[in-house]
Design a protein around this motif. Structure first.
Motif, PDB file in Angstrom:
ATOM      1  N   GLU A   1       6.736  15.423  -6.034  1.00  0.00           N
ATOM      2  CA  GLU A   1       6.729  15.687  -4.593  1.00  0.00           C
ATOM      3  C   GLU A   1       8.050  15.216  -3.971  1.00  0.00           C
ATOM      4  OE1 GLU A   1       5.012  17.279  -1.273  1.00  0.00           O
ATOM      5  OE2 GLU A   1       4.000  17.134  -3.193  1.00  0.00           O
TER       6      GLU A   1
ATOM      7  N   ASP B   1       0.805  -1.226   0.000  1.00  0.00           N
ATOM      8  CA  ASP B   1       0.000   0.000   0.000  1.00  0.00           C
ATOM      9  C   ASP B   1       0.838   1.276   0.000  1.00  0.00           C
ATOM     10  OD1 ASP B   1      -2.239  -1.622   0.163  1.00  0.00           O
ATOM     11  OD2 ASP B   1      -2.264  -1.569   2.365  1.00  0.00           O
TER      12      ASP B   1
ATOM     13  N   SER C   1       0.139   3.798  -3.066  1.00  0.00           N
ATOM     14  CA  SER C   1      -1.174   4.447  -3.006  1.00  0.00           C
ATOM     15  C   SER C   1      -1.235   5.457  -1.859  1.00  0.00           C
ATOM     16  CB  SER C   1      -2.282   3.403  -2.863  1.00  0.00           C
ATOM     17  OG  SER C   1      -2.106   2.654  -1.672  1.00  0.00           O
ATOM     18  N   THR C   2      -0.602   5.144  -0.735  1.00  0.00           N
ATOM     19  CA  THR C   2      -0.603   6.078   0.400  1.00  0.00           C
ATOM     20  C   THR C   2       0.204   7.326   0.082  1.00  0.00           C
ATOM     21  OG1 THR C   2      -0.749   4.191   1.908  1.00  0.00           O
ATOM     22  CG2 THR C   2      -0.089   6.298   2.860  1.00  0.00           C
TER      23      THR C   2
ATOM     24  N   SER D   1       1.016   8.458  -2.922  1.00  0.00           N
ATOM     25  CA  SER D   1       0.367   9.191  -4.019  1.00  0.00           C
ATOM     26  C   SER D   1      -0.805  10.021  -3.521  1.00  0.00           C
ATOM     27  CB  SER D   1      -0.119   8.209  -5.085  1.00  0.00           C
ATOM     28  OG  SER D   1       0.978   7.544  -5.667  1.00  0.00           O
ATOM     29  N   ALA D   2      -1.527   9.505  -2.514  1.00  0.00           N
ATOM     30  CA  ALA D   2      -2.651  10.262  -1.956  1.00  0.00           C
ATOM     31  C   ALA D   2      -2.172  11.517  -1.236  1.00  0.00           C
ATOM     32  CB  ALA D   2      -3.441   9.378  -0.996  1.00  0.00           C
ATOM     33  N   LEU D   3      -0.969  11.472  -0.657  1.00  0.00           N
ATOM     34  CA  LEU D   3      -0.412  12.629   0.060  1.00  0.00           C
ATOM     35  C   LEU D   3       0.319  13.602  -0.866  1.00  0.00           C
ATOM     36  CD1 LEU D   3       1.026  10.831   3.210  1.00  0.00           C
ATOM     37  CD2 LEU D   3      -1.034  12.231   3.094  1.00  0.00           C
TER      38      LEU D   3
END
Length: 148
Positions: free
Chosen positions: A109, A94, A97-98, A100-102
């Motif tokens: 980034e 995960d 996905s974690t 990328s969400a932040l």
């Protein structure tokens, strides 16, 4: 006992005055200094607590500190190989996905990777490989500055 002035030390009891009592034009800096010292102590105590809360023993280097304009995403690897994003435990599957969400700027980034000194080198490099494989190019390895 019969001196003039009633104990004022001579001068006949006369005081010099320039008209009325003038306005005092001096700034009293004592309260300002008191407040600044209290703030200094508060920030000295609070600053070490402002780092990400995962306890990791970072390696020491002589490298210069990075100057970052934005708050980076912090990924940490513990000696047991547990992965944290910020202060949250994340499974290796995960991780992308974690992160990328932040990521506000997408793959541009800045990501800071913190690996414990006693962590397996392969674990830290595997996390770095996962991040770079997902397209994140601004990954920095975080260390502590050597004393001296």
């Amino acid at each position: 006992m019969g001196g003039s002035g009633g104990g004022r030390g001579g001068g006949g009891g006369r005081r010099r005055r320039r008209g009325r009592a003038g306005v005092m034009s001096e700034i009293n800096v004592t309260p300002l200094v008191d407040v600044m010292l209290v703030l200094l102590i508060v920030f000295m105590v609070a600053a070490p607590m402002m780092t990400v809360g995962v306890p990791i023993d970072l390696p020491k280097t002589q490298a210069q500190e990075l100057n970052s304009q934005t708050q980076p995403i912090t990924v940490a690897v513990t000696p047991e190989g547990v992965i944290y994003v910020g202060e949250d435990v994340v499974a290796e599957a995960d991780l992308i996905s974690t992160v990328s969400a932040l990521a506000v700027n997408g793959t541009e980034e800045r990501i800071f990777l913190r690996g414990d000194t006693s962590a397996n080198y392969g674990s830290v490099m595997r996390v770095m490989g996962i991040l770079s494989g997902a397209g994140f190019t601004k990954i920095g390895l975080i260390t502590e500055r050597e004393p001296g």
